[in-house]
Design a protein around this motif. Structure first.
Motif, PDB file in Angstrom:
ATOM      1  N   SER A  37       0.827  -1.197   0.000  1.00 31.27           N
ATOM      2  CA  SER A  37       0.000   0.000   0.000  1.00 31.27           C
ATOM      3  C   SER A  37       0.873   1.263   0.000  1.00 31.27           C
ATOM      4  O   SER A  37       1.739   1.438   0.855  1.00 31.27           O
ATOM      5  CB  SER A  37      -0.905   0.010   1.234  1.00 31.27           C
ATOM      6  N   LYS A  38       0.611   2.142  -0.972  1.00 30.38           N
ATOM      7  CA  LYS A  38       1.367   3.401  -1.050  1.00 30.38           C
ATOM      8  C   LYS A  38       1.071   4.299   0.146  1.00 30.38           C
ATOM      9  O   LYS A  38       1.956   4.999   0.622  1.00 30.38           O
ATOM     10  CB  LYS A  38       1.011   4.151  -2.334  1.00 30.38           C
ATOM     11  N   GLU A  39      -0.163   4.277   0.634  1.00 30.36           N
ATOM     12  CA  GLU A  39      -0.541   5.127   1.761  1.00 30.36           C
ATOM     13  C   GLU A  39       0.197   4.708   3.029  1.00 30.36           C
ATOM     14  O   GLU A  39       0.690   5.559   3.780  1.00 30.36           O
ATOM     15  CB  GLU A  39      -2.050   5.086   1.994  1.00 30.36           C
ATOM     16  N   ILE A  40       0.281   3.413   3.263  1.00 33.40           N
ATOM     17  CA  ILE A  40       0.981   2.936   4.461  1.00 33.40           C
ATOM     18  C   ILE A  40       2.471   3.213   4.340  1.00 33.40           C
ATOM     19  O   ILE A  40       3.115   3.632   5.302  1.00 33.40           O
ATOM     20  CB  ILE A  40       0.690   1.435   4.684  1.00 33.40           C
ATOM     21  N   ARG A  41       3.033   2.991   3.138  1.00 32.04           N
ATOM     22  CA  ARG A  41       4.456   3.298   2.921  1.00 32.04           C
ATOM     23  C   ARG A  41       4.738   4.771   3.169  1.00 32.04           C
ATOM     24  O   ARG A  41       5.740   5.123   3.794  1.00 32.04           O
ATOM     25  CB  ARG A  41       4.849   2.934   1.497  1.00 32.04           C
ATOM     26  N   SER A  42       3.849   5.626   2.702  1.00 32.06           N
ATOM     27  CA  SER A  42       4.010   7.062   2.916  1.00 32.06           C
ATOM     28  C   SER A  42       3.924   7.405   4.400  1.00 32.06           C
ATOM     29  O   SER A  42       4.686   8.236   4.907  1.00 32.06           O
ATOM     30  CB  SER A  42       2.942   7.826   2.138  1.00 32.06           C
ATOM     31  N   GLY A  43       3.000   6.764   5.110  1.00 32.37           N
ATOM     32  CA  GLY A  43       2.871   6.992   6.551  1.00 32.37           C
ATOM     33  C   GLY A  43       4.114   6.552   7.306  1.00 32.37           C
ATOM     34  O   GLY A  43       4.561   7.232   8.231  1.00 32.37           O
TER      35      GLY A  43
END
Length: 72
Positions: A37-43
């Motif tokens: 997940s890009k969102e989790i990686r970004s977080g």
């Protein structure tokens, strides 16, 4: 309730700063390719970035005192 939330947030920042110190001293870093997940990686990047800033801030404060010296 708010006090407990602040306590958990402070703990999370300290853990992130410890991870930054481990990365700086050993070179070990979090393997981000394992997260899809890009969102989790970004977080996670944001979370680890906060730890880097806290680590740098703490190091600069300690370096400015007469109680610590830099040995190379």
């Amino acid at each position: 309730m708010v006090g407990r939330l602040v306590h958990y947030a402070a703990d999370a920042v300290l853990i992130s700063a410890v991870l930054a110190g481990i990365r700086r001293s050993t070179g070990l870093t979090f393997k981000q390719e394992s997260i899809e997940s890009k969102e989790i990686r970004s977080g996670i990047n944001t979370y680890l970035g906060i730890g880097e800033r806290v680590f740098d801030f703490g190091a600069s404060i300690l370096a400015s005192t007469s109680y610590f010296e830099r040995k190379l």
